[in-house]
Design an enzyme around this catalytic site. Structure first.
Site, mmCIF file in Angstrom:
data_model
loop_
_atom_site.group_PDB
_atom_site.id
_atom_site.type_symbol
_atom_site.label_atom_id
_atom_site.label_comp_id
_atom_site.label_asym_id
_atom_site.label_seq_id
_atom_site.Cartn_x
_atom_site.Cartn_y
_atom_site.Cartn_z
ATOM 1 N N ASP A 177 16.642 56.335 36.911
ATOM 2 C CA ASP A 177 17.109 55.412 35.870
ATOM 3 C C ASP A 177 18.120 56.167 35.010
ATOM 4 O O ASP A 177 17.746 57.004 34.181
ATOM 5 C CB ASP A 177 15.909 54.932 35.043
ATOM 6 C CG ASP A 177 16.295 53.901 33.981
ATOM 7 O OD1 ASP A 177 17.496 53.631 33.811
ATOM 8 O OD2 ASP A 177 15.377 53.376 33.320
ATOM 9 N N CYS A 363 30.146 41.404 18.151
ATOM 10 C CA CYS A 363 29.794 41.465 19.568
ATOM 11 C C CYS A 363 29.339 40.112 20.091
ATOM 12 O O CYS A 363 29.697 39.718 21.211
ATOM 13 C CB CYS A 363 28.718 42.524 19.792
ATOM 14 S SG CYS A 363 29.332 44.215 19.659
#
Length: 402
Positions: A177, A363
């Site tokens: 990961d 955002c």
């Protein structure tokens, strides 16, 4: 007055009302679209906003020298964003050309600089993120199959969607990961899919939280977390997942990223990369966002990513575009931030709260009103590593729900 002239030319979509430092009010635009207002509290602020609105708008809001007048911050940023996107003047072209020229330097992220850039944002107090994220602390785009999901449901759906694309068809697969955050994805893959996971992060704050979570969940024997740059990884694995990390790689480092993925994958390995992108082609990071939130960061167009993937020798076996999913995710975060604002201000201060509010609003609108989206790219070393059709993705998700 410079700002008056600039706004007269700029505002074509919607309506903007401005109260100037002397108390005078002017209305700009008036066409179809949203309406908002702002109060400019001093003339130096007005000049800064006229010369470079993309940087100065957020700074002046943080400094309390610019304030919404009608509506709220969301309405104000929306009006500016819609109009700045279509502005085309010699001055704006010059600013954009300059920012394009220096973007490779701004995104130069060798290991040491990458570590400092990550620390700037991700080493913030973990209590902040616990107040605005879901219970699993997923700090990336959630997945809303119907749009009616809670944040927790949508983040769980995101993890299932990604796990399905990783083709975790047997227990004991070794998963890397890259950019593991606070460990939620790694812990989920181990607990629900039987994987053995190593999570990499450059954030000491995230590392401490992730290791504590693994121990608390009784998964420390199957999940480990390391403070390590992805380029330093040298062990073969069956699967690689990277969620919300590619935005921090930097355009000059894309070949190294995909070469690392190819080198680490076993011959039948599969990787899934989940990242923010832009639909309108190559550009540059908003200067305010680069200065205050994500130094060294960039959300690329796929046309900038695919050449590096192709040159690495990997097969791109699937690409999916998630459009409004991140807008909905950010809406949830923004509401949770507002509900916990006083607690967050006690952790930091008013200026920090204004900075974070501007970040969340900007955002969300980038995904709702501009060209931002999320892409998920599945890659493999062998063209036969994944099934021939995408039906397996839905089948795996349904099996995981039970």
């Amino acid at each position: 007055m410079l700002l008056h002239l600039a706004l007269n030319r700029l505002i074509r979509t919607g309506t903007l009302t401005v109260r100037y430092p002397d108390g005078a009010e002017h209305r700009y635009g008036g066409g179809p679209g949203p309406s908002a207002g702002m109060h400019i509290r001093d003339w130096k602020a007005a000049r800064r906003l006229a010369l470079d609105p993309a940087l100065a708008g957020g700074e002046l809001y943080m400094e309390e020298r610019l304030a919404p007048l009608e509506g709220d911050l969301y309405d104000l940023v929306e009006v500016f964003m819609l109009n700045l996107e279509t502005e085309d003047t010699p001055a704006t072209r010059l600013l954009e050309q300059g920012r394009r020229l220096v973007r490779r330097l701004a995104q130069y992220n060798p290991a040491g600089r990458a570590r400092r850039n990550v620390a700037h944002h991700y080493d913030l107090d973990s209590r902040l993120f616990r107040l605005i994220l879901d219970a699993d602390q997923q700090y990336s785009c959630a997945y809303f199959p119907t749009g009616r999901e809670t944040l927790e449901e949508a983040q769980a759906a995101k993890k299932r969607h990604i796990a399905a694309k990783l083709c975790l068809d047997r227990p004991g697969l070794e998963v890397l990961d890259i950019g593991c955050g606070w460990g939620g994805m790694a812990l989920t893959l181990a607990r629900e899919w039987g994987a053995r996971v190593t999570g990499l992060t450059l954030s000491t704050e995230q590392l401490g939280v992730a290791r504590a979570r693994a121990a608390e969940a009784g998964l420390a024997d199957r999940v480990r977390f390391e403070l390590l740059d992805y380029r330093a990884w040298g062990q073969p694995v069956d699967r690689i997942v990277s969620v919300g990390m590619f935005e921090h790689v930097g355009i000059g480092h894309y070949p190294a990223f995909f070469e690392t993925v190819r080198r680490a994958l076993r011959p039948d390995g599969v990787a899934l990369i989940h990242a923010i992108g832009r639909a309108a082609g190559p550009a540059f990071t908003n200067p305010w966002l680069a200065k205050y939130i994500f130094p060294g960061g960039y959300s690329p167009a796929l046309s900038e990513v695919l050449p590096a993937a192709e040159r690495s020798g990997l097969w791109v076996t699937d690409i999916e575009i998630l459009r409004l999913h991140y807008a909905e995710t950010l809406r949830h975060w923004r509401r949770r931030f507002a509900a916990n604002r006083e607690t967050i201000r006690a952790l930091y201060d008013e200026r920090f709260c204004r900075m974070f509010e501007f970040y969340l609003v900007g955002c969300e609108l980038a995904f709702r009103r501009s060209d931002h989206m999320v892409w998920q790219m599945q890659v493999a070393r062998d063209r036969a590593a994944v099934p021939l059709t995408r039906d397996y993705i839905t089948a795996a998700e349904q099996a995981a729900v039970g």
